[in-house]
Design an enzyme around this catalytic site. Structure first.
Site, PDB file in Angstrom:
ATOM      1  N   ASP A  49      51.256  38.819  20.953  1.00  0.00           N
ATOM      2  CA  ASP A  49      50.971  39.997  21.770  1.00  0.00           C
ATOM      3  C   ASP A  49      50.796  39.604  23.233  1.00  0.00           C
ATOM      4  O   ASP A  49      49.789  39.000  23.603  1.00  0.00           O
ATOM      5  CB  ASP A  49      49.698  40.681  21.251  1.00  0.00           C
ATOM      6  CG  ASP A  49      49.337  41.930  22.047  1.00  0.00           C
ATOM      7  OD1 ASP A  49      50.242  42.510  22.679  1.00  0.00           O
ATOM      8  OD2 ASP A  49      48.159  42.324  22.041  1.00  0.00           O
TER       9      ASP A  49
ATOM     10  N   ASP B 202      55.026  44.095  27.207  1.00  0.00           N
ATOM     11  CA  ASP B 202      54.027  43.953  26.145  1.00  0.00           C
ATOM     12  C   ASP B 202      54.698  43.882  24.775  1.00  0.00           C
ATOM     13  O   ASP B 202      55.132  44.895  24.233  1.00  0.00           O
ATOM     14  CB  ASP B 202      53.055  45.138  26.208  1.00  0.00           C
ATOM     15  CG  ASP B 202      52.000  45.103  25.123  1.00  0.00           C
ATOM     16  OD1 ASP B 202      51.907  44.093  24.400  1.00  0.00           O
ATOM     17  OD2 ASP B 202      51.252  46.085  24.991  1.00  0.00           O
TER      18      ASP B 202
END
Length: 474
Positions: A66, A259
């Site tokens: 992440d 992201d």
């Protein structure tokens, strides 16, 4: 085209182990990036994960990659939605810091306890490293049914680390201990595949550099505007080659970030509305239910029919390192019209891989699956190159072109009023303190006997203003 309710196609925004053992560096310190190729598994609907060995003796867990958060955390107790968890009591090298930490995402949250332990990566860097690790004791909508990962690897900057930026991040620890360059790169190979399929799509997380076999053509770099998320500057969007003609600040309200933990391309509401209108206008489908665009319905076609030819290309312009130039990354509809469900023998159903956002433009897996993305922290820039795995039926589904002039856009498309989360906390506490003082004064005034109170006249003016500070979570 047949529209079906999208129930069962649960999306997640924060959201299997790689086979074999390969050393990515030898004891002499020479990095071997090929050893990290295809060290990820997963899919765009539930995230891409890396196998990691934690503790002594090692406990094997799959960790979600992440780039939109900064804590390294693993399940620390049994959970009905995870198949494995880390038991600190079984590790002789685990050290608890006794500090509680809570992290909230756009979907889901968890609370745990900070500690340290050693980790190794079967298809990563050679050796063991002592890392800050949060053991998750409670969570809500974080681990979801069907996910094959048991923790999260936050690769953003320490400004986002909880409970404070003093918690050294996973990648900062690797840079310091392994003495690798301050750069990593990411390839996710799920183009055209079911977004919540077998979870065995390939991918690569290269720690410490760039692997040439993972891209074709040139790498195009855009500056990192702020070092918290990987915040970049978007200049304009095109649908089917037509500019949306929005003020460039609309694309960066209130930030634009890269992201990998977000499954979709998320757009600020005004931008999302313009994109949907442009796609609907330029597609070959005249009538289309609004439920498809908002994610509440799936669109289903005969399995022999490929709907991608009905939709236009989507292009995002990013400012180049030379601020007077830009480049564009483009995704074909094979990346944003995503197969998700098969009904019977004849129908293949698809979802719209773009959604609206209230607080950011997020370049998530929908776009990232088309590219090899380089997070060059040393030179404060993010690079994009065409990924050779971004192909459907043998044809590329992503493009990069440039350079283009930026004479038609503002010199700065990012608002100067962007604050880091710690600054927002300080402002919040200051306002709360001020409110507390005012409340104390009001209580004192109420307790003063009436004869001592000021007799207000019609000429007196009483002003009462209040402010709200919105804290920005991922």
């Amino acid at each position: 085209v047949v529209l079906r309710p999208a129930s069962g196609s649960r999306q997640q925004d924060a959201p299997g182990a790689a086979d074999g053992l390969a050393l990515a560096s030898d004891p002499g310190g020479t990095l071997n990036f090929l050893a990290m190729v295809e060290n990820l598994q997963g899919d765009s609907g539930r995230g891409y994960y890396l196998e990691m060995l934690i503790g002594t003796p090692p406990q094997a867990l799959n960790i979600l990659v992440d780039t939109g958060s900064s804590n390294f955390a693993v399940a620390g107790v049994p959970d009905p939605d995870v198949t494995s968890y880390f038991n600190p009591e079984l590790s002789s090298t685990y050290r608890s810091e006794g500090i509680e930490v809570t992290v909230k995402y756009s979907q889901g949250s968890w609370t745990g306890v900070l500690g340290t332990d050693v980790i190794t990566m079967p298809k990563g860097l050679y050796g063991s490293y002592t890392i800050n690790i949060a053991t998750i004791l409670e969570s809500e909508n974080f681990f979801l049914p069907g996910v094959k990962w048991h923790g999260i690897l936050g690769l953003a900057y320490d400004a986002l680390a909880k409970p404070s930026s003093s918690v050294e991040t996973f990648f900062d620890s690797l840079v310091r201990q392994a003495k690798i360059p301050n750069i990593f790169s990411l390839q996710m190979c799920g183009a055209g595949l079911p977004v919540s399929g077998s979870g065995t799509n390939g991918g690569s997380l290269v720690l410490g550099g760039i692997e040439p076999s993972l891209y074709t053509g040139d790498i195009w770099y855009t500056p990192i505007k702020e070092e918290w998320y990987y915040q970049v500057e978007i200049l304009k969007l095109e649908v089917g080659g037509q500019n949306l003609e929005l003020d460039c600040r609309e694309y960066n309200a209130d930030k634009a970030i890269v992201d990998s933990g977000t499954t979709l391309l998320r757009l600020p509401e005004k931008v999302f509305s313009a994109v949907v209108q442009a796609i609907a206008r330029t597609s070959l489908i005249q009538e289309f239910s609004s439920g498809f665009w908002t994610g509440s319905q799936l669109a289903c076609w005969d399995r022999l029919e490929k709907p991608w030819s009905l939709f236009p290309k989507l292009s995002i312009y990013l400012r180049n390192e030379n601020s007077s130039r830009s480049f564009r990354i483009s995704i074909l509809p094979q990346l944003y019209i995503q197969p998700i469900l098969v009904i019977g023998d004849n129908l293949q159903c698809y979802r719209f891989g773009i959604s609206s956002s209230t607080n950011a433009l997020v370049i998530g897996a929908t776009v990232m699956e088309g590219f090899y993305v380089i997070f060059d922290r040393a030179q404060r820039r993010v690079g994009f190159a065409v990924s050779p795995c971004a192909e459907v039926d043998g044809s590329p589904v992503s493009e990069i072109e440039g350079p283009f002039s930026t004479a038609d856009v503002a010199s700065n498309c990012v608002s100067s009023l962007s604050f880091h989360e710690p600054a927002l906390w300080i402002a919040s506490y200051a306002l709360m303190s001020l409110c507390g003082v005012i409340l104390l004064v009001l209580i004192v005034l109420l307790l003063i006997p009436p004869r001592c109170q000021h007799r207000y006249t019609d000429n007196d003016v009483v002003n009462d203003e209040s402010s709200l500070v919105r804290h920005r979570w991922k």
